[in-house]
Write a protein that holds these residues in place. Sequence first.
Motif, PDB file in Angstrom:
ATOM      1  N   LEU A   1       0.830  -1.201   0.000  1.00 37.97           N
ATOM      2  CA  LEU A   1       0.000   0.000   0.000  1.00 37.97           C
ATOM      3  C   LEU A   1       0.868   1.255   0.000  1.00 37.97           C
TER       4      LEU A   1
ATOM      5  N   PHE B   1       1.163   4.102  -2.755  1.00 28.70           N
ATOM      6  CA  PHE B   1       0.924   5.486  -2.350  1.00 28.70           C
ATOM      7  C   PHE B   1       2.053   6.397  -2.837  1.00 28.70           C
TER       8      PHE B   1
ATOM      9  N   PHE C   1       1.935   6.660  -6.496  1.00 29.19           N
ATOM     10  CA  PHE C   1       0.822   7.523  -6.883  1.00 29.19           C
ATOM     11  C   PHE C   1       1.249   8.988  -6.846  1.00 29.19           C
ATOM     12  N   LEU C   2       2.068   9.336  -5.850  1.00 35.10           N
ATOM     13  CA  LEU C   2       2.534  10.720  -5.738  1.00 35.10           C
ATOM     14  C   LEU C   2       3.695  11.001  -6.686  1.00 35.10           C
TER      15      LEU C   2
ATOM     16  N   VAL D   1      -2.583   3.318 -11.251  1.00 32.70           N
ATOM     17  CA  VAL D   1      -3.764   4.052 -10.771  1.00 32.70           C
ATOM     18  C   VAL D   1      -3.545   5.547 -10.984  1.00 32.70           C
TER      19      VAL D   1
ATOM     20  N   LEU E   1      -9.207   9.792 -16.204  1.00 33.62           N
ATOM     21  CA  LEU E   1     -10.383   9.160 -15.635  1.00 33.62           C
ATOM     22  C   LEU E   1     -11.626   9.323 -16.504  1.00 33.62           C
TER      23      LEU E   1
ATOM     24  N   SER F   1      -6.551  -3.735  -4.638  1.00 36.36           N
ATOM     25  CA  SER F   1      -7.453  -3.909  -3.497  1.00 36.36           C
ATOM     26  C   SER F   1      -7.647  -5.379  -3.160  1.00 36.36           C
TER      27      SER F   1
ATOM     28  N   LEU G   1      -4.590  -6.677  -1.325  1.00 30.74           N
ATOM     29  CA  LEU G   1      -4.561  -6.211   0.062  1.00 30.74           C
ATOM     30  C   LEU G   1      -5.599  -6.960   0.890  1.00 30.74           C
ATOM     31  N   LEU G   2      -6.797  -7.106   0.318  1.00 30.64           N
ATOM     32  CA  LEU G   2      -7.872  -7.798   1.026  1.00 30.64           C
ATOM     33  C   LEU G   2      -7.458  -9.224   1.377  1.00 30.64           C
TER      34      LEU G   2
ATOM     35  N   ASN H   1      -5.012  -9.390   4.125  1.00 34.67           N
ATOM     36  CA  ASN H   1      -5.672  -9.145   5.403  1.00 34.67           C
ATOM     37  C   ASN H   1      -6.439 -10.372   5.883  1.00 34.67           C
TER      38      ASN H   1
ATOM     39  N   LEU I   1     -13.770  -5.018   6.050  1.00 32.03           N
ATOM     40  CA  LEU I   1     -12.459  -5.466   5.588  1.00 32.03           C
ATOM     41  C   LEU I   1     -12.184  -4.921   4.187  1.00 32.03           C
TER      42      LEU I   1
ATOM     43  N   VAL J   1     -11.150  -1.358   4.578  1.00 31.00           N
ATOM     44  CA  VAL J   1      -9.760  -1.213   5.002  1.00 31.00           C
ATOM     45  C   VAL J   1      -8.825  -1.479   3.831  1.00 31.00           C
ATOM     46  N   SER J   2      -9.254  -2.372   2.930  1.00 34.95           N
ATOM     47  CA  SER J   2      -8.345  -2.830   1.886  1.00 34.95           C
ATOM     48  C   SER J   2      -8.321  -1.937   0.648  1.00 34.95           C
ATOM     49  N   ILE J   3      -9.380  -1.150   0.426  1.00 39.85           N
ATOM     50  CA  ILE J   3      -9.364  -0.304  -0.769  1.00 39.85           C
ATOM     51  C   ILE J   3      -8.608   0.981  -0.448  1.00 39.85           C
ATOM     52  N   PRO J   4      -7.483   1.218  -1.102  1.00 47.54           N
ATOM     53  CA  PRO J   4      -6.705   2.419  -0.802  1.00 47.54           C
ATOM     54  C   PRO J   4      -7.472   3.679  -1.188  1.00 47.54           C
TER      55      PRO J   4
ATOM     56  N   PHE K   1      -6.515   6.269  -2.651  1.00 50.34           N
ATOM     57  CA  PHE K   1      -6.251   6.821  -3.984  1.00 50.34           C
ATOM     58  C   PHE K   1      -6.908   5.995  -5.088  1.00 50.34           C
ATOM     59  N   VAL K   2      -7.428   4.819  -4.741  1.00 47.07           N
ATOM     60  CA  VAL K   2      -8.284   4.101  -5.687  1.00 47.07           C
ATOM     61  C   VAL K   2      -9.728   4.545  -5.486  1.00 47.07           C
TER      62      VAL K   2
ATOM     63  N   PRO L   1     -10.642   8.348  -7.066  1.00 41.55           N
ATOM     64  CA  PRO L   1     -11.030   8.406  -8.478  1.00 41.55           C
ATOM     65  C   PRO L   1     -12.321   7.665  -8.779  1.00 41.55           C
TER      66      PRO L   1
ATOM     67  N   VAL M   1     -15.134   9.851  -7.733  1.00 40.56           N
ATOM     68  CA  VAL M   1     -15.266  10.950  -8.696  1.00 40.56           C
ATOM     69  C   VAL M   1     -15.979  10.463  -9.944  1.00 40.56           C
ATOM     70  N   LEU M   2     -15.545   9.292 -10.399  1.00 38.09           N
ATOM     71  CA  LEU M   2     -16.134   8.728 -11.619  1.00 38.09           C
ATOM     72  C   LEU M   2     -17.636   8.503 -11.441  1.00 38.09           C
TER      73      LEU M   2
ATOM     74  N   ARG N   1     -14.168  -2.361  13.075  1.00 38.95           N
ATOM     75  CA  ARG N   1     -13.472  -3.585  13.497  1.00 38.95           C
ATOM     76  C   ARG N   1     -13.008  -3.487  14.948  1.00 38.95           C
TER      77      ARG N   1
ATOM     78  N   ILE O   1      -2.430  13.165   2.535  1.00 40.74           N
ATOM     79  CA  ILE O   1      -1.697  13.784   1.427  1.00 40.74           C
ATOM     80  C   ILE O   1      -2.354  13.430   0.099  1.00 40.74           C
ATOM     81  N   VAL O   2      -2.739  12.172  -0.005  1.00 40.40           N
ATOM     82  CA  VAL O   2      -3.320  11.715  -1.259  1.00 40.40           C
ATOM     83  C   VAL O   2      -4.645  12.398  -1.533  1.00 40.40           C
TER      84      VAL O   2
ATOM     85  N   SER P   1      -4.249  15.837  -2.621  1.00 45.58           N
ATOM     86  CA  SER P   1      -3.745  16.051  -3.976  1.00 45.58           C
ATOM     87  C   SER P   1      -4.732  15.564  -5.037  1.00 45.58           C
ATOM     88  N   ILE P   2      -5.544  14.542  -4.710  1.00 43.48           N
ATOM     89  CA  ILE P   2      -6.555  14.115  -5.691  1.00 43.48           C
ATOM     90  C   ILE P   2      -7.557  15.244  -5.928  1.00 43.48           C
TER      91      ILE P   2
END
Lengths: 295, 305
Positions: A224, A228, A231-232, A247, A254, A269, A272-273, A276, B136, B139-142, B144-145, B148, B151-152, B189, B246-247, B250-251
């Motif tokens: 992650l 990150f 991404f920056l 991404v 987009l 995702s 990561l899932l 976890n 869960l 927690v797992s979806i960042p 910065f994903v 967007p 937004v979409l 959680r 930060i992300v 900036s997004i």
Amino acid sequence: MSIGIAPPAHVFEPDPAGPEPDLALAGARPASLWGDAWRRLRRNRAAVAGAAFLAWMSFTAALAPWLPVAHWLGTDELGRDAFARVIYGGRISLLVGMVATFVSLLIGVTWGAVAGYRGGRLDEFMMRVVDILYSLPYIFLVILLLVFFSRSIVMLFVALGLVQWLTMARIVRGQVLSLKQQTFVEAARALGAGDGRIIFRHIVPNTLGPVIVYTTLTVPAVILQEAFLSFLGLGVQPPAASWGTLVSDGARLLALFPWLVIFPGIALSMTLLCFNFLGDGLRDALDPQDRRDVA
Amino acid sequence: MVTFVLRRVLFMVPTLWAIATLAFFLVRAAPGGPFQAEKEIPAAVKAQLMHRYGLDQPLHVQYLRFLGSAARLDFGPSYKFPSRQVREIIAGALPVSLELGGWALLLAIAAGVPIGIFAAVRQNRTGDFAAMGVALAGVSIPNFVLGPVLVLALSLTLYLFPPALWEGPQSRVLPVLTLATAYVAYIARLTRAGMLEVLRQDFTRTARAKGLSERTVVLKHALKLGILPVVSFIGPAAARVMMGSIVVESIFSVPGMGRYLVNAAFNRDYTLVLGEVLFYAALLMALNLLVDVAYTWLDPRVELA
């Protein structure tokens, strides 16, 4: 042992990697801790599914150069195959996750074990260092390291590993503090083992449970963070790409090509899932005292 | 209590000093100065600039000066924006990050705690599995994903909210949602785990035995202890959030602390980087202190040492 040579008696030598002494005394089979853990883990469907997905993902990433190019997910703005980009991005993301975690494992376990075992002023000092590094915004440290030592992927490994070892050091130290009071350590000392041998042969193997659990949770954290940073624009540099880069590139387009965000986003995702899931499962399996979710 | 707080505040000083020192030397060790431009600057001009910011002094003099002015919370002018003091930039960016972070944290608690209680009460039933599965995933979806994607969906497809900028209440929705999701999931959680632990304890059984309704047992007796893990998480979470993700900043082009920090690092804006880092570290420590105090109020068994 079919040739009839009796194994050496274990009366005087505590088994370094074995279960805790009181478990052994209870007459259980020597491997019962790990055997039980394995059985508990296999019963956890989410953890098994997570492990299966991760195995498949690693397999695909390893085979990436031999996969057919069929534009399954279309192409990006430069005509590059989006599916291939996701797979190759996964190679880098997974690699960074593994290597940086390994770096943090080496530093964290050594640091925590030495601090916990030696105790006193040294412990105080080493843990103060950890406290101070904790309060430093890690992202700032990583940014500085990446700016300072050029943005190579090796530097990324080191930078991420360097900020990840802190929690590991605390966990291991806590374990060592209680383990070093136990009689098998005293026995090892009585037999003339040096500090280094006691720490790494007798104490560290007994901390493996929590260490494995935390390692499994560190890998997604590192993936992650790499994503990150990428991404920056601080992480992996083009033409190489990780999921974070993909991404980030996709987010810029987009409105036109939403799938360029969505597919790497899903891959990231899901990974990561699954980590976890696996980490939770391992914690439940290996740490029966802390089984809050199951008890 | 008073001595505890005093001791902790006193301990902050050497820690802050260590952080200041580490940050100072790391920043100076980085190659490339703040006045490196695409266009070559005449040597005389450059010397003038270096002199103006005291960069022509020996390193130890720079270091001592930095410590002296940092103690007075004066980090001097920014290198990139010479007409603005670092203090002013932080003062301008902080309220934005505070607002973004405050809403996100509020949303996280307001949504996460009830979800966690719900899951704990229905442990190992469908509702629990559904809630925890969603958590869960959250927690797992960042972010910065998620950003967007939101937004979409909500902005470019449904035209509900503006896709970026920080103007008007409408523009707050997407950044706050993006920032809060992970914390909602995490707090849910934590709440569930804490509640399960408490609901097994003897005093909960006593409360049930004396005939209290399940609602009173859960919400009046168990919650106060069950929420402790959440309280200890709020300290670090608030600091992280307050710095402004930060992300997210900036997004969505939100002019907060986080965006300034990244830009300052890219620009090698020494004074701004150092000011931001020290400010952040102090904030983090103050929050942790607050959390420890809150702990004793919630759980009288905890003694401050």
